[in-house]
Enzyme design. Structure first.
Site, PDB file in Angstrom:
ATOM      1  CB  CYS A  93      -0.911  -0.036   1.222  1.00  0.00           C
ATOM      2  SG  CYS A  93      -1.831   1.479   1.516  1.00  0.00           S
ATOM      3  CB  CYS A  96       0.665   1.643   4.124  1.00  0.00           C
ATOM      4  SG  CYS A  96      -1.073   1.164   4.076  1.00  0.00           S
TER       5      CYS A  96
END
Length: 193
Positions: A93, A96
């Site tokens: 991600c 992230c």
């Protein structure tokens, strides 16, 4: 007659950016997990994502500890010594990865007062499902609720103070921790329930 458009060297980076954007959005569409909807993430793109040297508590040199689903459950149902801020993330991600250094820097500032933990949702899918994590990254601000009279004594329960889906910067993490855990002022742009 056919018209051919030659690619100039200046258009290649733009095509690469477009391809990267499309690849990420395809991953989002198929996995249904990662969210780019946070306005605070869009505003924080100009923030430098460099990390500072760590004053570590853990062998990996990080203050924010990586936990398993089982370890998190023990933290949430066991004895509390500090509020918990959980970063639910995945290694694939992009937001992230962008938020990770901000999370670690905030952990260093709150060391000893707030327990910062990270959980890889791909490795611990059952716990992610139980916590109803629908987008990544997700920050969960958790605190202890003391049993009231008549409740089972000695069984600490977690209360969810806030849940943020999407990447935010260090300053926002600090403001939210102060607000939720230490009766600090309400962060700008946050509406009260």
């Amino acid at each position: 007659s056919h018209t051919h458009t030659a690619l100039s060297s200046s258009s290649i980076p733009n095509m690469f950016s477009l391809l990267s954007f499309l690849t990420v959005n395809i991953l989002i569409a198929f996995n249904g997990v990662c969210a780019f909807t946070s306005p605070s993430f869009l505003r924080s793109q100009s923030v430098a994502f460099a990390t500072s040297p760590s004053t570590s508590l853990h062998a990996d040199g990080k203050v924010a500890k990586e936990v398993t689903g089982e370890e998190l459950e023990i933290m949430l149902t066991g004895d509390w010594d500090q509020p918990i801020l959980l970063d639910a993330y995945a290694t694939w991600c992009g937001p992230c990865l962008l938020m990770a250094p901000h999370f670690e820097e905030a952990a260093q500032e709150f060391e000893g007062r707030v327990r910062f933990v990270k959980m890889d949702t791909d490795k611990h899918q059952e716990m992610a499902t139980r916590l109803n994590i629908m987008g990544l990254p997700t920050l969960m601000f958790l605190d202890e609720v003391q049993p009231e009279d008549g409740d089972e004594a000695g069984e600490a329960k977690a209360v969810l103070k806030d849940k943020i889906e999407g990447a935010i910067n260090k300053e926002s993490i600090l403001e939210l921790c102060n607000f939720h855990f230490f009766d600090g002022p309400q962060p700008n742009g946050m509406t009260s329930n």
